[in-house]
Design an enzyme around this catalytic site. Structure first.
Site, PDB file in Angstrom:
ATOM      1  N   HIS A 317      63.392  87.611   0.065  1.00 56.33           N
ATOM      2  CA  HIS A 317      64.849  87.444   0.115  1.00 56.33           C
ATOM      3  C   HIS A 317      65.261  86.026  -0.303  1.00 56.33           C
ATOM      4  O   HIS A 317      65.904  85.295   0.455  1.00 56.33           O
ATOM      5  CB  HIS A 317      65.355  87.731   1.530  1.00 56.33           C
ATOM      6  CG  HIS A 317      66.538  88.645   1.574  1.00 56.33           C
ATOM      7  ND1 HIS A 317      66.447  89.991   1.308  1.00 56.33           N
ATOM      8  CD2 HIS A 317      67.848  88.412   1.833  1.00 56.33           C
ATOM      9  CE1 HIS A 317      67.638  90.552   1.425  1.00 56.33           C
ATOM     10  NE2 HIS A 317      68.507  89.616   1.722  1.00 56.33           N
ATOM     11  N   ASP A 321      72.683  85.746  -2.279  1.00 56.36           N
ATOM     12  CA  ASP A 321      73.343  87.045  -2.396  1.00 56.36           C
ATOM     13  C   ASP A 321      72.724  87.778  -3.583  1.00 56.36           C
ATOM     14  O   ASP A 321      72.178  87.158  -4.499  1.00 56.36           O
ATOM     15  CB  ASP A 321      74.853  86.862  -2.618  1.00 56.36           C
ATOM     16  CG  ASP A 321      75.642  88.151  -2.415  1.00 56.36           C
ATOM     17  OD1 ASP A 321      75.051  89.146  -1.957  1.00 56.36           O
ATOM     18  OD2 ASP A 321      76.849  88.157  -2.723  1.00 56.36           O
ATOM     19  N   GLY A 322      72.790  89.105  -3.569  1.00 58.01           N
ATOM     20  CA  GLY A 322      72.307  89.904  -4.693  1.00 58.01           C
ATOM     21  C   GLY A 322      70.849  90.305  -4.620  1.00 58.01           C
ATOM     22  O   GLY A 322      70.311  90.866  -5.593  1.00 58.01           O
ATOM     23  N   ASN A 323      70.174  90.043  -3.497  1.00 55.92           N
ATOM     24  CA  ASN A 323      68.738  90.337  -3.406  1.00 55.92           C
ATOM     25  C   ASN A 323      68.422  91.823  -3.628  1.00 55.92           C
ATOM     26  O   ASN A 323      67.449  92.160  -4.296  1.00 55.92           O
ATOM     27  CB  ASN A 323      68.205  89.892  -2.043  1.00 55.92           C
ATOM     28  CG  ASN A 323      68.172  88.395  -1.894  1.00 55.92           C
ATOM     29  OD1 ASN A 323      67.292  87.717  -2.407  1.00 55.92           O
ATOM     30  ND2 ASN A 323      69.154  87.850  -1.179  1.00 55.92           N
ATOM     31  N   GLY A 324      69.224  92.700  -3.035  1.00 53.65           N
ATOM     32  CA  GLY A 324      68.956  94.127  -3.149  1.00 53.65           C
ATOM     33  C   GLY A 324      69.056  94.627  -4.578  1.00 53.65           C
ATOM     34  O   GLY A 324      68.212  95.407  -5.041  1.00 53.65           O
ATOM     35  N   ARG A 325      70.071  94.177  -5.293  1.00 51.89           N
ATOM     36  CA  ARG A 325      70.240  94.617  -6.673  1.00 51.89           C
ATOM     37  C   ARG A 325      69.152  94.036  -7.576  1.00 51.89           C
ATOM     38  O   ARG A 325      68.640  94.729  -8.461  1.00 51.89           O
ATOM     39  CB  ARG A 325      71.640  94.246  -7.177  1.00 51.89           C
ATOM     40  CG  ARG A 325      72.725  95.139  -6.583  1.00 51.89           C
ATOM     41  CD  ARG A 325      74.108  94.680  -6.967  1.00 51.89           C
ATOM     42  NE  ARG A 325      74.545  93.541  -6.179  1.00 51.89           N
ATOM     43  CZ  ARG A 325      75.125  93.646  -4.986  1.00 51.89           C
ATOM     44  NH1 ARG A 325      75.317  94.821  -4.448  1.00 51.89           N
ATOM     45  NH2 ARG A 325      75.509  92.575  -4.328  1.00 51.89           N
ATOM     46  N   ILE A 326      68.781  92.781  -7.365  1.00 56.44           N
ATOM     47  CA  ILE A 326      67.693  92.200  -8.156  1.00 56.44           C
ATOM     48  C   ILE A 326      66.389  92.923  -7.849  1.00 56.44           C
ATOM     49  O   ILE A 326      65.578  93.174  -8.746  1.00 56.44           O
ATOM     50  CB  ILE A 326      67.568  90.688  -7.887  1.00 56.44           C
ATOM     51  CG1 ILE A 326      68.842  89.964  -8.322  1.00 56.44           C
ATOM     52  CG2 ILE A 326      66.362  90.111  -8.624  1.00 56.44           C
ATOM     53  CD1 ILE A 326      68.872  88.485  -7.965  1.00 56.44           C
TER      54      ILE A 326
END
Length: 509
Positions: A317, A321-326
């Site tokens: 992580h 922000d944006g970890n899930g999409r990456i």
């Protein structure tokens, strides 16, 4: 009587966040029982090892599973003495050598024993049993082929279980070629833009942000522009580029984080914590370990690599922000870089994840394989207190008191279940999601062709009419008539409706 690693766990009071999966004991006959991922093995008295560190550790190496988190905790607890005594007693023994190598690799400390000067080189871990480096590093001191797939800072393991080996037999290239044969390469390439958008929209749905139209478009652009195109997708600069493309250049949460983070949900009364990520000071080292895994395993199974890189990233992580999409971007990125899918083809894996309750629950359960065990161990070690502004600008009142101890778990996750889930998702994506989209495009093209046989018009207008007729039960709406006054002609409109409808009914037959 317990033997092997479980005996050492009890003797030295070692409590790993990821529990030992295998428990061995001496009984009367040999037996094997597996339930809910836990294995109990019983061995006849002839298997009884010496009741000391060397005896039990050698038994574990011979009959049980590699567990780097447990080893690291155990070596920290016992110190070098039992390893040094064992290596002096059996200087050329393969289990002593492997144990000595693992001790020095995991602790960074050197055992006070001579270098091994005899015997052939042996693997650090079995390449038949685990996903390992494709190019080994020779360690002359122990006459060991270091084939560990990561670094001491981050080394995920994947067990080559029967289920994993079966899942990895899925030939992605062959499945895509089957789609080519069934629908034609032109059809598949024409679906590429829609599949990219579908992947973006579904990815936001996973994050419960499905109404973010402009951000969905941005992420679709990022997927199309950068998947498989970055030389080093895990570098700080590449991640910043991807993140900025997803969030927009004016977003507040850009860059690597310099603040604590947890994954959870907010309620009216409190925040519920599902997962705590590593300390921000550890993020650069963990990311270097993930990059090392990427480099070390190139040429190995692409589906397994995609799973480890993607899930390893989301557990670290690293971004604000944006970890899930990456994380989901990295699945396609790895497959393209490995040549498992052609450049320009995007597998809408997020669409598969959101396509059914089974896949959605499976995704959450897969993430929980590691996170729930971590939280079970550290449930009483976090709190919400005074707000503090961190150097990355994040305002947070979250604190966690056991980063140092939890580092053992974060460094060495077992991602076997993550590989199984990823393989299942990818196979379904190709065989169902992509095949369905190709069928829809074939039907749509046929409807356009038949419509234009009645009246010539631009593709954009034809598409609008087809969509309207399909959505309105083959009725011409007032809105459509207003947009296309020619539809006031009852004879012409009837022929148009019949032409379009026949294209869809031909498919149904």
């Amino acid at each position: 009587m317990l033997v092997g690693f479980s005996a050492l766990r009890e003797r030295y009071a070692i409590n790993p966040a990821q529990p030992l999966r295998v428990k061995s004991a001496i009984g009367t006959v040999r037996s094997h029982h597996e339930s809910q991922g836990q294995v109990e093995n019983h061995y006849p008295p002839g298997y009884q090892p010496e009741d000391d560190f060397a005896g039990h550790f050698a038994f574990g190496l011979k009959y049980e599973e590699i567990h780097l988190e447990f080893f690291a905790r155990l070596f920290t607890a016992v110190g070098p003495e039992p390893l040094e005594a064992w290596c002096r007693q059996e200087p050329f023994g393969q289990y002593a050598r492997r144990a000595g190598f693992l001790y020095e690799w995991l602790t960074g400390n050197t055992l006070q024993v001579p270098d091994v000067t005899n015997g052939g080189y042996i693997e650090a871990i079995s390449s038949k049993t685990y996903l390992t480096r494709t190019t080994v590093k020779r360690v002359r001191r122990w006459r060991i082929n270091d084939n560990l797939p990561g670094t001491v800072d981050f080394c995920p393991l994947v067990r080559r279980t029967a289920a994993v080996e079966q899942a990895l037999t899925f030939d992605l290239n062959e499945a895509l070629n089957d789609l080519d044969s069934a629908f034609g390469a032109d059809i598949l390439m024409r679906t590429a833009s829609w599949l990219t958008f579908k992947e973006s929209r579904a990815s936001f749905l996973i994050e419960k942000e499905s109404d973010q139209g402009d951000r969905i478009q941005r992420f679709a652009h990022v997927i199309a522009q950068y998947c498989g195109q970055l030389d080093d997708p895990l570098s700080d600069s590449s991640l910043h580029t991807i993140q900025q493309g997803i969030l927009g250049q004016d977003a507040l949460g850009l860059g690597l984080r310099r603040s604590p983070v947890f994954v959870g949900q907010s309620t009216m009364r409190e925040d519920i914590v599902h997962y705590i990520a590593p300390h921000y000071d550890d993020v650069p080292r963990f990311m270097q370990g993930l990059k090392a895994f990427d480099l070390a395993t190139r040429g190995a199974a692409p589906l397994a690599r995609a799973a480890v890189i993607a899930f390893g990233f989301v557990y670290i992580h690293p971004m604000r922000d944006g970890n899930g999409r990456i994380h989901r971007f990295l699945i396609n990125d790895t497959l393209i870089r490995d040549g498992a899918i052609p450049d320009g083809v995007i597998l809408p894996v997020s669409a598969t994840i959101t396509s059914s309750m089974d896949f959605r629950v499976g995704y959450d359960r897969t993430l929980d394989v590691f996170s729930k065990r971590l939280m079970r161990r550290y449930a009483g070690c976090y709190r919400f207190g005074e707000l503090k502004t961190y150097e990355d600008g994040t305002l947070s009142n979250f604190s966690f008191s056991d980063y140092e101890d939890a580092r053992f778990a974060w460094r060495y996750p077992d991602l076997t279940e993550h590989v199984l889930y990823t393989c299942k998702v990818i196979e379904h994506t190709v065989r169902k999601e992509m095949a369905d989209e190709a069928r829809v495009l074939v039907i749509f093209q046929r409807a356009q062709q038949r419509l234009k046989e009645v009246i010539e018009m631009p593709d954009q207008d034809a598409s609008r009419i087809i969509r309207s007729l399909k959505e309105n039960g083959w009725q011409i709406s007032g809105k459509l008539k207003k947009a296309f006054p020619v539809l006031d002609d009852a004879t012409l409109s009837g022929r148009i409706v019949e032409a379009v409808r026949s294209a869809f009914e031909t498919q149904a037959d």
